[in-house]
Design a protein around this motif. Sequence first.
Motif, PDB file in Angstrom:
ATOM      1  N   LEU A  27       6.826  -3.023  85.062  1.00  0.00           N
ATOM      2  CA  LEU A  27       7.309  -1.879  84.281  1.00  0.00           C
ATOM      3  C   LEU A  27       6.177  -1.313  83.427  1.00  0.00           C
ATOM      4  O   LEU A  27       5.985  -0.086  83.364  1.00  0.00           O
ATOM      5  N   ALA A  28       5.425  -2.189  82.774  1.00  0.00           N
ATOM      6  CA  ALA A  28       4.311  -1.734  81.938  1.00  0.00           C
ATOM      7  C   ALA A  28       3.295  -0.960  82.775  1.00  0.00           C
ATOM      8  O   ALA A  28       2.812   0.100  82.363  1.00  0.00           O
ATOM      9  N   SER A  29       2.972  -1.465  83.953  1.00  0.00           N
ATOM     10  CA  SER A  29       1.985  -0.801  84.814  1.00  0.00           C
ATOM     11  C   SER A  29       2.479   0.563  85.264  1.00  0.00           C
ATOM     12  O   SER A  29       1.732   1.550  85.246  1.00  0.00           O
ATOM     13  N   LEU A  30       3.738   0.637  85.672  1.00  0.00           N
ATOM     14  CA  LEU A  30       4.301   1.917  86.122  1.00  0.00           C
ATOM     15  C   LEU A  30       4.291   2.936  84.982  1.00  0.00           C
ATOM     16  O   LEU A  30       3.982   4.108  85.184  1.00  0.00           O
ATOM     17  N   LEU A  31       4.603   2.483  83.774  1.00  0.00           N
ATOM     18  CA  LEU A  31       4.603   3.384  82.617  1.00  0.00           C
ATOM     19  C   LEU A  31       3.187   3.833  82.277  1.00  0.00           C
ATOM     20  O   LEU A  31       2.910   5.020  82.110  1.00  0.00           O
ATOM     21  N   VAL A  32       2.280   2.869  82.181  1.00  0.00           N
ATOM     22  CA  VAL A  32       0.903   3.162  81.773  1.00  0.00           C
ATOM     23  C   VAL A  32       0.217   4.074  82.794  1.00  0.00           C
ATOM     24  O   VAL A  32      -0.597   4.932  82.428  1.00  0.00           O
ATOM     25  N   ALA A  66      14.159   7.956  78.861  1.00  0.00           N
ATOM     26  CA  ALA A  66      14.217   6.859  77.901  1.00  0.00           C
ATOM     27  C   ALA A  66      12.812   6.450  77.469  1.00  0.00           C
ATOM     28  O   ALA A  66      11.841   6.640  78.196  1.00  0.00           O
ATOM     29  N   SER A  67      12.724   5.886  76.275  1.00  0.00           N
ATOM     30  CA  SER A  67      11.440   5.398  75.780  1.00  0.00           C
ATOM     31  C   SER A  67      11.062   4.120  76.520  1.00  0.00           C
ATOM     32  O   SER A  67      11.919   3.430  77.077  1.00  0.00           O
ATOM     33  N   ARG A  94      27.328  -1.273  91.582  1.00  0.00           N
ATOM     34  CA  ARG A  94      28.236  -0.329  90.905  1.00  0.00           C
ATOM     35  C   ARG A  94      27.418   0.766  90.235  1.00  0.00           C
ATOM     36  O   ARG A  94      26.299   0.550  89.778  1.00  0.00           O
ATOM     37  N   GLU A  95      28.043   1.939  90.203  1.00  0.00           N
ATOM     38  CA  GLU A  95      27.310   3.152  89.879  1.00  0.00           C
ATOM     39  C   GLU A  95      26.615   3.096  88.521  1.00  0.00           C
ATOM     40  O   GLU A  95      25.482   3.550  88.385  1.00  0.00           O
ATOM     41  N   ALA A  96      27.295   2.531  87.538  1.00  0.00           N
ATOM     42  CA  ALA A  96      26.752   2.545  86.173  1.00  0.00           C
ATOM     43  C   ALA A  96      25.442   1.778  86.073  1.00  0.00           C
ATOM     44  O   ALA A  96      24.658   2.000  85.155  1.00  0.00           O
ATOM     45  N   GLU A  97      25.210   0.870  87.020  1.00  0.00           N
ATOM     46  CA  GLU A  97      24.018   0.028  86.915  1.00  0.00           C
ATOM     47  C   GLU A  97      22.913   0.412  87.894  1.00  0.00           C
ATOM     48  O   GLU A  97      21.828  -0.191  87.844  1.00  0.00           O
ATOM     49  N   ARG A  98      23.191   1.339  88.778  1.00  0.00           N
ATOM     50  CA  ARG A  98      22.235   1.599  89.861  1.00  0.00           C
ATOM     51  C   ARG A  98      20.831   1.919  89.386  1.00  0.00           C
ATOM     52  O   ARG A  98      19.855   1.383  89.907  1.00  0.00           O
ATOM     53  N   ALA A  99      20.730   2.800  88.399  1.00  0.00           N
ATOM     54  CA  ALA A  99      19.391   3.209  87.943  1.00  0.00           C
ATOM     55  C   ALA A  99      18.622   2.010  87.391  1.00  0.00           C
ATOM     56  O   ALA A  99      17.435   1.816  87.706  1.00  0.00           O
ATOM     57  N   GLU A 145      14.074  -2.919  77.422  1.00  0.00           N
ATOM     58  CA  GLU A 145      15.266  -3.663  77.005  1.00  0.00           C
ATOM     59  C   GLU A 145      16.285  -3.730  78.143  1.00  0.00           C
ATOM     60  O   GLU A 145      16.864  -4.782  78.406  1.00  0.00           O
ATOM     61  N   ARG A 146      16.475  -2.599  78.834  1.00  0.00           N
ATOM     62  CA  ARG A 146      17.460  -2.585  79.911  1.00  0.00           C
ATOM     63  C   ARG A 146      17.045  -3.478  81.074  1.00  0.00           C
ATOM     64  O   ARG A 146      17.841  -4.266  81.599  1.00  0.00           O
ATOM     65  N   VAL A 147      15.797  -3.380  81.441  1.00  0.00           N
ATOM     66  CA  VAL A 147      15.294  -4.179  82.561  1.00  0.00           C
ATOM     67  C   VAL A 147      15.296  -5.674  82.207  1.00  0.00           C
ATOM     68  O   VAL A 147      15.679  -6.526  83.016  1.00  0.00           O
ATOM     69  N   THR A 148      14.885  -5.978  81.001  1.00  0.00           N
ATOM     70  CA  THR A 148      14.821  -7.379  80.577  1.00  0.00           C
ATOM     71  C   THR A 148      16.209  -8.012  80.528  1.00  0.00           C
ATOM     72  O   THR A 148      16.415  -9.138  80.986  1.00  0.00           O
ATOM     73  N   ARG A 149      17.173  -7.273  79.980  1.00  0.00           N
ATOM     74  CA  ARG A 149      18.567  -7.770  79.929  1.00  0.00           C
ATOM     75  C   ARG A 149      19.083  -8.052  81.340  1.00  0.00           C
ATOM     76  O   ARG A 149      19.754  -9.043  81.588  1.00  0.00           O
ATOM     77  N   LEU A 150      18.783  -7.143  82.246  1.00  0.00           N
ATOM     78  CA  LEU A 150      19.285  -7.306  83.603  1.00  0.00           C
ATOM     79  C   LEU A 150      18.695  -8.563  84.243  1.00  0.00           C
ATOM     80  O   LEU A 150      19.411  -9.365  84.845  1.00  0.00           O
ATOM     81  N   VAL A 151      17.386  -8.752  84.086  1.00  0.00           N
ATOM     82  CA  VAL A 151      16.746  -9.929  84.681  1.00  0.00           C
ATOM     83  C   VAL A 151      17.272 -11.210  84.046  1.00  0.00           C
ATOM     84  O   VAL A 151      17.461 -12.223  84.724  1.00  0.00           O
TER      85      VAL A 151
END
Lengths: 193, 193
Positions: A162-167, A175-176, B144-149, A182-188
């Motif tokens: 994620l950092a590489s893609l952003l940088v 989104a910031s 599910r749609e809400a999480e796809r992105a 935060e979203r990616v980390t929570r999901l993992v």
Amino acid sequence: MYTMSTSKSYHHGDLRPALIQAALELLREGGTEALSLRAVTRRAGVSAMAPYRHFPEKEALLASVAAHGFNRLRATLSTADSNAADAREALAAQGVAYVRFACEDPALFRLMFGAAQPRNYPELGAAGDAAYGVLAGRVASFCREAERADVALTCWSVVHGLASLLVDGQLRQDASPVMLAERVTRLVLRSVR
Amino acid sequence: MYTMSTSKSYHHGDLRPALIQAALELLREGGTEALSLRAVTRRAGVSAMAPYRHFPEKEALLASVAAHGFNRLRATLSTADSNAADAREALAAQGVAYVRFACEDPALFRLMFGAAQPRNYPELGAAGDAAYGVLAGRVASFCREAERADVALTCWSVVHGLASLLVDGQLRQDASPVMLAERVTRLVLRSVR
């Protein structure tokens, strides 16, 4: 004697950090290409010969700047980790801190992890290991042993990606960086047992 | 007239792929720095003026090489996806294929995703979107749609991070890139609902 008379003089022990600081500034302005020992001495305001005792060549200076980066990353991860309420929150906080670190100093992040990273400098290897140790230590505190290596590598990969893609400007997002992290980390974290 | 007499001539339509192929070879040998329009024409065996109709400047050539890379990545991901037994397996297979793609052609991977990537070339943007579409399409087929992105970004981040760490020599590991990709991808898949 013009050069010498206008050069700053440093106490032994102050010159090294001054050179690293000057290198960091040049790195942020123009990447590793803009960085030469000559330019660094000019920026630090010391004589052209001053750095050779500490940095016999540009590679050695780059290695020290990268090591400085890993020391800062380690401190950043440790602080994020120790401010969290529990072990899983701590791991998430480290992930967000990693992405924020990269986005706040892309040139340093690229030097630390890019293919141009200098090799075979023990100081650099040790600093990198210490930063990774903050992540690995947190993983070890609550993951079952058989999975620790995979969990740590997965957590590192996702925030590094994620950092590489952003940088590198690969993401078009509203989104910031911190919110995305935060979203990616929570999901993992859902996959970590 | 020596140059002209030794230059190959191409039918309209054959020159462009020949130039891209020559650029790819030079890229693998020496990175983007080694790549100039002059060097590309020499490698392709055409006159120095031949490429200007297709590529008015080096940036345009780099953009076409990167677009070529994204077209190949899209095809690679599609093939991996369509050979899998079910949707989750397909997503895992795409992840492994992504990491393999990067490790098999690091110079191309760096051009496609690095900070040196050319901007504002519609062909390149479209090719990148199409490659991402293979991942996003698979995610949409069972999440599910809400999480796809978030799921798509997480999957991309983890394989992009692992690929970057491998390509940039950051991992000391005994396992092959493909094995690491399989382990990391399986772990992340647990979090995908």
